[in-house]
Design a protein around this motif. Structure first.
Motif, short mmCIF file in Angstrom:
data_model
loop_
_atom_site.label_atom_id
_atom_site.label_comp_id
_atom_site.label_asym_id
_atom_site.label_seq_id
_atom_site.Cartn_x
_atom_site.Cartn_y
_atom_site.Cartn_z
N GLN A 140 -21.03 34.48 19.04
CA GLN A 140 -19.79 33.93 18.48
C GLN A 140 -19.98 32.47 18.07
O GLN A 140 -19.47 32.03 17.03
N LEU A 141 -20.72 31.71 18.87
CA LEU A 141 -20.94 30.30 18.57
C LEU A 141 -21.73 30.13 17.28
O LEU A 141 -21.35 29.34 16.39
N TYR A 142 -22.81 30.88 17.15
CA TYR A 142 -23.69 30.71 15.98
C TYR A 142 -23.15 31.39 14.73
O TYR A 142 -23.71 31.20 13.64
N ASN A 143 -22.08 32.16 14.85
CA ASN A 143 -21.43 32.70 13.65
C ASN A 143 -20.55 31.66 12.96
O ASN A 143 -20.09 31.87 11.84
N LEU A 144 -20.33 30.53 13.65
CA LEU A 144 -19.52 29.45 13.09
C LEU A 144 -20.38 28.53 12.22
O LEU A 144 -21.60 28.47 12.39
N PRO A 145 -19.77 27.78 11.34
CA PRO A 145 -20.52 26.77 10.58
C PRO A 145 -21.17 25.77 11.55
O PRO A 145 -20.62 25.52 12.64
N PRO A 146 -22.30 25.18 11.17
CA PRO A 146 -23.01 24.29 12.09
C PRO A 146 -22.15 23.20 12.70
O PRO A 146 -22.25 22.91 13.90
N GLU A 147 -21.30 22.57 11.89
CA GLU A 147 -20.52 21.43 12.40
C GLU A 147 -19.48 21.84 13.44
O GLU A 147 -18.95 21.00 14.18
N ASN A 148 -19.19 23.15 13.52
CA ASN A 148 -18.20 23.63 14.49
C ASN A 148 -18.82 24.11 15.80
O ASN A 148 -18.09 24.52 16.71
N ARG A 149 -20.13 24.06 15.88
CA ARG A 149 -20.79 24.55 17.10
C ARG A 149 -20.87 23.44 18.15
O ARG A 149 -21.95 23.01 18.56
N THR A 150 -19.73 22.99 18.59
CA THR A 150 -19.64 21.87 19.52
C THR A 150 -19.42 22.36 20.95
O THR A 150 -19.13 23.55 21.18
N ASN A 151 -19.50 21.43 21.88
CA ASN A 151 -19.25 21.78 23.28
C ASN A 151 -17.83 22.30 23.47
O ASN A 151 -17.59 23.24 24.24
N THR A 152 -16.88 21.67 22.79
CA THR A 152 -15.49 22.10 22.92
C THR A 152 -15.32 23.53 22.42
O THR A 152 -14.64 24.36 23.05
N THR A 153 -15.95 23.83 21.28
CA THR A 153 -15.87 25.19 20.75
C THR A 153 -16.51 26.18 21.72
O THR A 153 -15.97 27.27 21.96
N PHE A 154 -17.65 25.81 22.28
CA PHE A 154 -18.31 26.68 23.26
C PHE A 154 -17.38 26.98 24.42
O PHE A 154 -17.24 28.14 24.85
N LEU A 155 -16.70 25.95 24.96
CA LEU A 155 -15.80 26.16 26.10
C LEU A 155 -14.63 27.06 25.72
O LEU A 155 -14.21 27.91 26.52
N THR A 166 -26.70 36.70 12.97
CA THR A 166 -26.80 37.01 14.39
C THR A 166 -26.66 38.51 14.58
O THR A 166 -25.97 39.18 13.80
N GLU A 167 -27.29 39.03 15.61
CA GLU A 167 -27.30 40.48 15.86
C GLU A 167 -27.60 41.23 14.55
O GLU A 167 -26.85 42.10 14.10
N VAL A 168 -28.70 40.87 13.94
CA VAL A 168 -29.07 41.39 12.62
C VAL A 168 -29.80 42.72 12.74
O VAL A 168 -30.77 42.83 13.50
N LEU A 169 -29.33 43.71 12.01
CA LEU A 169 -30.02 45.00 11.96
C LEU A 169 -31.33 44.84 11.20
O LEU A 169 -31.34 44.40 10.06
N VAL A 170 -32.42 45.19 11.87
CA VAL A 170 -33.75 45.15 11.25
C VAL A 170 -34.28 46.58 11.24
O VAL A 170 -34.37 47.22 12.29
N GLN A 171 -34.63 47.07 10.07
CA GLN A 171 -35.03 48.48 9.94
C GLN A 171 -36.21 48.59 8.99
O GLN A 171 -36.27 47.90 7.97
N GLY A 172 -37.17 49.42 9.32
CA GLY A 172 -38.36 49.60 8.49
C GLY A 172 -39.33 50.49 9.21
O GLY A 172 -38.94 51.51 9.80
N ASP A 173 -40.61 50.12 9.20
CA ASP A 173 -41.58 50.91 9.95
C ASP A 173 -42.71 50.00 10.41
O ASP A 173 -42.98 48.94 9.83
N ILE A 174 -43.36 50.43 11.49
CA ILE A 174 -44.55 49.76 12.02
C ILE A 174 -45.62 50.83 12.17
O ILE A 174 -45.42 51.81 12.90
#
Length: 493
Positions: free
Chosen positions: A87-102, A151-159
């Motif tokens: 949830q924190l990293y889905n926000l714009p960078p300037e909004n990822r503050t301690n207050t937002t985290f709390l 975040t929580e990115v679906l990665v699909q392919g083959d190895i």
């Protein structure tokens, strides 16, 4: 780029929740139709590929038999922390503050408290744990300066031709605008020694994502980052040629293993150091004598598999029901049973029956070995240890090697016991204590087996192990018999 909504906090569980109707057949587990269907995969995720390197039966049991929800269980707390970071990293960078985290933390935990009826103390414990991991995250990186692609990115392919599907915790864009995988770990960071000894599971996992992303983009796999937030350690893993080949081999081996298991409906039992955490440990033939984690299903749990003799239909008897035989012949009057003395090294020679039952301190139960004895429990544990030591030494676990190493370890216990005790039965309590001491020595100094070693090195190692066992036993005797209320503690600092 697809992201996954994880607002439910805890990943869902689909499929059957019972293995009743499945059954053990000596060294394998046969699944009921529903559980067998749930075991089949169209894709492999890194976590499944890694889990299948161990016991396949334990893997499917962990996916089927769910532990009761506990607010402090590592998988629960890990998912809560991951969700808050997401949830924190889905926000714009300037909004990822301690207050937002709390604010995010309060909202998330209050919602959890309402649905799970958390006490105030449990709420407080979770809040402290989340804050500890957030402080660790900020010590390793600045959330406001991070260029997050998803975040929580679906990665699909083959190895190596194996279908791959998984969700990356986070993907950042580096200074070359290349995608770089970031993975959160809320446990302790492995030491370099553990990585050398047991392999780099976390590194393999994150490199797998980097390989598939690069393949899909037609670029070169980028270094990936592991953030051990509670431990305040970061590790960058570089996808060099050797590491990429390790990942290809991992996926190929796990895919083939799962395909064979599901095709034959035979999930082999492979004892590992994690047996004590397996939901099947109380009923699994390979789990005898293994110390168990609290909270695991008991033998009479109706979700567990049963056993199946040759005369039963495929699904076996209802779990917990005994097998009644009505055609057994009573022993003829006057039949002598005292002709076979109950000596420690005597087992019936012309019978497939090996074990009887008695008190745990008795080695024998009449003419049979006492299956409940400390000797059998300890020796079965030694056999499990031998399998793991061979695997650690990158050796094939053949029956001959397992027996030879198990006998060597038990001989060491017997030698130490003969030196420090007047009792010599392998069922005596001191033998159990010495086995524990042996495991302590083995953990610190693994045996010199496999390539580059020889029998003389092994014998010298065995003498050191015996000496260590004797020293621990002598130390215990001194502590008990010669108490010292006032100690000089300077050596501890």
């Amino acid at each position: 780029m697809e992201t996954k909504n994880k607002t439910t906090i805890i990943r869902g569980h689909a499929g059957p929740e019972t293995m009743n109707g499945s059954w053990f057949d000596t060294d394998r587990l046969i699944l009921n139709p529903d559980t067998l269907q749930a075991a089949k995969r169209q894709f492999l995720s890194p976590s499944t590929a890694l889990a299948l390197q161990g016991c396949a039966a334990s893997w499917i049991a962990g996916r089927t038999i769910q532990e009761p929800w506990r607010y402090d269980a590592p998988n629960i707390t890990g998912n809560i922390i991951h969700n808050i970071f997401e949830q924190l990293y889905n926000l714009p960078p300037e909004n990822r503050t301690n207050t937002t985290f709390l604010n995010i933390t309060s909202y998330t935990l209050e919602k959890l408290q309402a649905t799970r009826k958390l006490t105030n103390q449990q709420f407080s414990d979770l809040a402290k744990l989340v804050e500890q991991n957030y402080d660790g995250l900020c010590a390793l990186t600045d959330p406001t300066q991070t260029n997050v692609a998803g975040t929580e990115v679906l990665v699909q392919g083959d190895i190596a031709g194996i279908p791959f599907r998984g969700y990356a915790d986070r993907i950042d864009l580096n200074n070359k605008n290349m995608q770089q995988v970031v993975d959160y770990k809320t446990g302790k960071a492995p030491t370099a020694y553990k990585i050398r000894k047991y392999g780099d599971a976390h590194g393999d996992q994150i490199i797998a994502y980097s390989m598939v992303i690069a393949q899909n983009d037609g670029t070169t796999p980028q270094p990936a980052t592991l953030l051990y937030t509670a431990d305040r350690q970061a590790r960058t893993v570089t996808p060099n040629r050797k590491h990429k080949q390790t990942v290809r081999d991992l996926f190929t081996k796990s895919w083939n293993k799962l395909a064979t298991a599901t095709e034959r409906n035979e999930f082999l039992l492979e004892p590992t150091p994690l047996c004590g955490w397996c939901p099947l440990v109380s009923v699994c033939p390979a789990g005898s004598g293994v110390p168990k984690k609290d909270g695991l299903p008991k033998p009479d749990d109706p979700r567990l598999p049963g056993t199946k003799p040759a005369t039963l239909p495929v699904n076996g008897p209802p779990h917990g029901k005994g097998m009644e035989t009505k055609n057994s012949k009573p022993e003829a009057a006057g039949t002598k049973t005292a002709d076979i003395p109950a000596t420690p090294n005597r087992v019936p020679q012309h019978s497939h029956k090996l074990y009887g039952g008695s008190q745990a301190w008795n080695l024998m139960a009449g003419q049979y070995l006492n299956g409940a004895s400390y000797a059998v429990q300890g020796t079965m544990g030694t056999i499990t240890l031998s399998v793991q030591l061979l695997q650690d030494a990158k050796m094939r676990t053949t029956k001959n090697r397992i027996e030879t190493l198990s006998r060597a370890l038990e001989n060491m216990v017997a030698t130490a016991q003969a030196r420090i005790s007047i009792v010599d039965s392998p069922a005596d309590g001191i033998a159990t204590r010495l086995r524990g001491s042996m495991r302590t020595f083995v953990e610190q100094t693994p045996p010199p087996i496999g390539d580059g070693h020889n029998a003389e090195e092994m014998r010298a190692w065995g003498e050191k192990c015996v000496a260590y066992m004797c020293w621990q036993a002598e130390l215990a005797a001194r502590i008990i018999m010669e108490p010292q209320p006032r100690l000089n503690l300077d050596c501890l600092f």
